[in-house]
Write an enzyme that holds these catalytic residues in place. Structure first.
Site, PDB file in Angstrom:
ATOM      1  N   SER A 155       0.940  -1.367   0.355  1.00 22.15           N
ATOM      2  CA  SER A 155      -0.007   0.379  -0.058  1.00 22.15           C
ATOM      3  C   SER A 155       0.933   0.927   0.136  1.00 22.15           C
ATOM      4  O   SER A 155       2.236   1.096  -0.078  1.00 22.15           O
ATOM      5  CB  SER A 155      -0.983   0.192   0.874  1.00 22.15           C
ATOM      6  OG  SER A 155      -1.742  -1.193   1.163  1.00 22.15           O
ATOM      7  N   SER A 185      -3.774  -3.590  -2.474  1.00 23.39           N
ATOM      8  CA  SER A 185      -3.310  -2.418  -2.373  1.00 23.39           C
ATOM      9  C   SER A 185      -4.293  -0.865  -1.426  1.00 23.39           C
ATOM     10  O   SER A 185      -5.242  -0.812  -1.910  1.00 23.39           O
ATOM     11  CB  SER A 185      -2.489  -1.574  -3.513  1.00 23.39           C
ATOM     12  OG  SER A 185      -1.740  -0.669  -3.489  1.00 23.39           O
ATOM     13  N   ASP A 201      -4.610   1.979  -1.217  1.00 28.99           N
ATOM     14  CA  ASP A 201      -3.594   3.837  -1.919  1.00 28.99           C
ATOM     15  C   ASP A 201      -4.657   4.662  -1.518  1.00 28.99           C
ATOM     16  O   ASP A 201      -5.972   4.822  -2.356  1.00 28.99           O
ATOM     17  CB  ASP A 201      -3.614   3.428  -2.849  1.00 28.99           C
ATOM     18  CG  ASP A 201      -2.942   2.285  -4.118  1.00 28.99           C
ATOM     19  OD1 ASP A 201      -2.297   2.075  -3.030  1.00 28.99           O
ATOM     20  OD2 ASP A 201      -3.048   1.631  -4.931  1.00 28.99           O
TER      21      ASP A 201
END
Length: 398
Positions: free
Chosen positions: A275, A313, A315
């Site tokens: 991340s 991930s 983000d």
């Protein structure tokens, strides 16, 4: 009688912290070409008033014993107006992919206001850091005789450091979070294996904390945009530096177990790409909807370096403006705020993209090879080989 100190009736809690000294070299020193004009420090602290602090925890080695270590983790604090200025700021957030956490953002979205610091740590330490910010605010309010400071909804982001750190042991303490908050200063910002970035991995190299800034001209005014990242994302093959396919050219030096056995993905899971948390600061007079537009542009900076924002991930980006002092306060029934016209925002958008791209590469350049939990080693991006690759593609400056 002496003052009870910054934690008021709760007393002073000590923790080892990392001095805010910029590490050298940085990406530009290696000849990496970037677009745009950085501020004097090329850091988020080029935005006047912004302060950054780290608490870094590194101890132990060998096999993981949950609750004992090895420990490779920490906390990073970003104060929009510094620790001594309680005035809130206009803010916004954006999530490109949601496999992560940033607390306090529902109120940021509804109110357009953020109070207190942005805190960044590891995934399983969000709760204790959240608690520490509230504790700090209550103590400071009591100490000043002004009632509790409004710290009920802290902004705390995270990335996963479980490859190098005994993350399930939850080694970050309230004291560590408080220490990061109190260590915050303006000036150069330490990068790489520090604070919340201590145990992070980026494009399968050692990742961590990175920062950059841009100075732009809007009509007759100069403004600064600063970015700080905690980068822990991405596969090797897509990795780009200044448009050069560095990940394909440096395909070795993957995370490895003792004996050289390659470690795939995060904790061996090939579909987990980690991340990134990104903090964007500006002194430009922009309001919440405009800050959200800037936060979205972080995505383009990530893409320049090869991110596809994979399914696993987290983000998540937050942006704030230090302009319009007192305008975000609720002490008055109405407040005047200066605001740039939407048609004037393009330089700020470009600055956000450029500073994000460079902050990530600065994190990779500053980070050093680390051996952590279960004797897994994550290698640093090799400076000499990076320069050679850039040279072969005619992209090396200097």
């Amino acid at each position: 009688m002496t003052s009870p100190g910054p934690f008021g009736i709760f007393g002073l809690i000590l923790c080892t912290v990392v001095p805010l000294t910029a590490q050298q070299p940085r990406a530009r020193d290696l000849g990496v070409p970037f677009e745009g004009t950085p501020g004097p420090l090329n850091a988020i602290t080029d935005v006047a008033g912004v302060e950054v602090g780290h608490a870094t925890l590194v101890r132990g080695s060998g096999p993981v014993v949950i609750g004992e270590g090895p420990v490779r983790t920490g906390v990073t604090a970003v104060w929009p107006r510094g620790r001594e200025v309680p005035d809130p700021v206009y803010a916004a957030w954006f999530t490109l992919n949601g496999d992560g956490e940033m607390t306090g953002t529902t109120w940021v979205r509804d109110s357009g206001i953020m109070e207190g610091p942005v805190m960044i740590t590891n995934t399983l330490s969000v709760g204790v850091v959240h608690h520490a910010v509230i504790r700090w605010g209550v103590a400071r309010g009591i100490e000043r005789g002004a009632g509790p400071w409004l710290a009920a909804l802290p902004v705390v982001g995270e990335t996963w450091d479980g490859t190098l750190n005994d993350i399930r042991g939850q080694h970050v303490t309230e004291a560590d979070a408080l220490a990061a908050m109190e260590a915050a200063r303006g000036g150069p910002v330490a990068e790489g294996n520090v604070g919340g970035g201590t145990g992070m991995i980026c494009h399968r190299f050692k990742g961590g904390i990175g920062t950059s800034s841009r100075v732009v001209q809007v009509a007759d005014e100069r403004y600064t945009v600063g970015v700080l990242v905690q980068c822990n994302y991405g596969g090797r093959e897509p990795f780009r530096v200044a448009g050069v396919p560095v990940g394909r050219e440096i395909a070795d030096l993957m995370p490895e177990r003792p004996g050289g056995e390659q470690l795939e993905g995060v904790e061996g899971e090939a579909d987990r790409d980690g991340s990134i948390i990104v903090v964007v600061a500006t002194d430009a007079p922009v309001l919440t909807h405009q800050l959200e537009r800037m936060a979205r542009r972080v995505s383009l900076g990530l893409a320049r370096n090869g991110s596809v924002s994979s399914n696993g991930s987290g983000d998540i980006f937050v942006a704030f403006s230090t302009a319009n002092r007192e305008a975000a306060s609720e002490r008055a029934a109405a407040a005047d705020a200066r605001v740039l016209a939407n048609g004037r925002l393009n330089p700020l958008f470009a600055a956000t993209v450029e500073a994000t791209e460079e902050a990530i590469i600065n994190a990779l350049v500053a980070a050093e090879t680390m051996t952590g939990a279960n004797d897994v080693t994550v290698h640093a991006l090799p400076h000499d080989r990076l320069r050679e690759v850039l040279r072969r593609y005619n992209r090396l400056e200097g």
